[in-house]
Design an enzyme around this catalytic site. Structure first.
Site, PDB file in Angstrom:
ATOM      1  N   SER A 172       5.316  -1.362  -7.979  1.00  0.00           N
ATOM      2  CA  SER A 172       6.492  -0.528  -7.756  1.00  0.00           C
ATOM      3  C   SER A 172       7.757  -1.371  -7.889  1.00  0.00           C
ATOM      4  O   SER A 172       8.000  -1.951  -8.941  1.00  0.00           O
ATOM      5  CB  SER A 172       6.388   0.160  -6.391  1.00  0.00           C
ATOM      6  OG  SER A 172       7.344   1.178  -6.262  1.00  0.00           O
ATOM      7  N   ASP A 177       2.869  10.072 -11.456  1.00  0.00           N
ATOM      8  CA  ASP A 177       3.786   9.062 -10.926  1.00  0.00           C
ATOM      9  C   ASP A 177       5.125   9.196 -11.643  1.00  0.00           C
ATOM     10  O   ASP A 177       5.169   9.285 -12.880  1.00  0.00           O
ATOM     11  CB  ASP A 177       3.195   7.664 -11.166  1.00  0.00           C
ATOM     12  CG  ASP A 177       3.937   6.551 -10.440  1.00  0.00           C
ATOM     13  OD1 ASP A 177       5.169   6.645 -10.289  1.00  0.00           O
ATOM     14  OD2 ASP A 177       3.272   5.581 -10.031  1.00  0.00           O
ATOM     15  N   HIS A 218       1.949   7.979  -7.149  1.00  0.00           N
ATOM     16  CA  HIS A 218       2.506   6.650  -6.943  1.00  0.00           C
ATOM     17  C   HIS A 218       1.834   5.962  -5.749  1.00  0.00           C
ATOM     18  O   HIS A 218       1.840   6.483  -4.632  1.00  0.00           O
ATOM     19  CB  HIS A 218       4.012   6.740  -6.704  1.00  0.00           C
ATOM     20  CG  HIS A 218       4.700   5.414  -6.702  1.00  0.00           C
ATOM     21  ND1 HIS A 218       4.843   4.661  -7.841  1.00  0.00           N
ATOM     22  CD2 HIS A 218       5.270   4.696  -5.697  1.00  0.00           C
ATOM     23  CE1 HIS A 218       5.486   3.534  -7.551  1.00  0.00           C
ATOM     24  NE2 HIS A 218       5.741   3.528  -6.257  1.00  0.00           N
TER      25      HIS A 218
END
Length: 320
Positions: free
Chosen positions: A165, A258, A288
């Site tokens: 991320s 995502d 995600h």
């Protein structure tokens, strides 16, 4: 149209439990300090495995010029032969959340499973510390790790940068800095569902609005905090980098549900077009960080296993 129905059913159940306890997800909490506390509370009380074969130590290392020292945490196999691969680990959290404490299990797992020395960096967070503070902290920690390779028992020719991320975006940004500054040689990078594009113009950035984990509004807010009113350069938002040549070989994975799906896929394609070897995995039904929120799902187990296999190949580690 909601994309929740596209989530892997086994992964969706833990997500629904989370959203029942925290309606709207943690990004619905307006105060960033309270949001950090809420995220931390999600994982408190979860029984964590022990890693008796891994030695864990904290260090304060030189920070960027004119800035404070940076805390890093090392994870070293007790049986390391002294020329172990090194993994520089950058935590996620949208540039404004997360810390190294929350990554202990993943970092320990990498060290134990791969016989690697892992160095996890506790970089400064936005909005208190906007760009370039986080990436400069990450680069300073990498420089320390490379400089201490002998003392840490690391093979300097097998240095990997890994992050998910925001940590994925900082992984790429740190690799760009290392390339452009003639810094430590990086053998491989593994940016996982990386946060790399502040423009929020891709189809997936418009699709993911109500999953509850890093939706569009939260991403826009995080970028505003991270940039602090300044325009993004390639070290803030690596999707803006025009020259991707001479970056390390890469592995990128992302889920179909995502928000970062399209920017990750596009970046992987651009790496390949620039002559950089890149392995890309797009996981159907994954949202995600779904392997974190739904760790027991078969999909999550496949995601983790595929990453470990890629690291073994990149580092020349036998799977036996």
């Amino acid at each position: 149209m909601s994309r929740k129905g596209l989530i892997d059913p086994e992964s969706r159940e833990p997500l629904e439990q989370l959203l029942a306890a925290m309606p709207g997800g943690f990004n619905a909490i307006p105060d960033v300090v309270a949001r950090r506390a809420a995220l931390k509370s999600i994982f408190e009380g979860v029984e964590a495995p022990e890693f008796p074969d891994v030695l864990v130590e904290d260090h304060m290392v030189p920070g960027p010029d004119g800035a404070a020292e940076v805390r890093v945490r090392t994870y070293r196999p007790k049986s390391s032969p002294g020329n172990a691969p090194g993994i520089y680990y950058i935590h996620g959290g949208g540039m404004c959340l997360g810390d190294i404490d929350g990554e202990d299990v993943t970092a320990s797992t990498l060290s134990s499973a791969l016989g690697a020395v892992v160095v996890s960096v506790d970089y400064r967070l936005a909005p208190e510390h906007p760009h370039p503070a986080p990436v400069e902290d990450c680069y300073a920690g990498l420089a320390w790790m490379a400089g201490q390779a002998g003392q840490l028992g690391i093979d300097p020719g097998r240095l990997v940068v890994y992050g998910g991320s925001a940590g994925g975006g900082l992984t790429i940004a740190t690799a760009l800095l290392a390339r452009d500054r003639g810094g430590p040689p990086i053998a491989f990078m593994m940016p996982i569902y990386p946060m790399i594009d502040d423009r929020n113009e891709t189809p997936s950035s418009h699709e993911i609005v109500d999953v509850g984990v890093w939706d569009r509004d939260g991403n826009i807010e995080a970028w505003q905090w991270y940039l602090g009113g300044s325009p993004a350069d390639q070290y803030a938002a690596p999707a803006r980098a025009e020259d991707l040549t001479a970056l390390p070989p890469a592995y990128i994975d992302v889920g179909t549900v995502d928000l970062f799906r399209d920017e990750a896929v596009d970046f992987a394609q651009r790496l390949m077009a620039a002559g950089v070897p890149c392995e890309l995995h797009v996981n159907p039904g994954a949202f995600h960080a779904s392997e974190i929120f739904a760790p027991d799902a078969a999909l999550s187990q496949r995601i983790r296993a595929t990453r470990l296999a890629a690291l073994r190949r990149a580092l020349g580690i036998s799977s036996s």
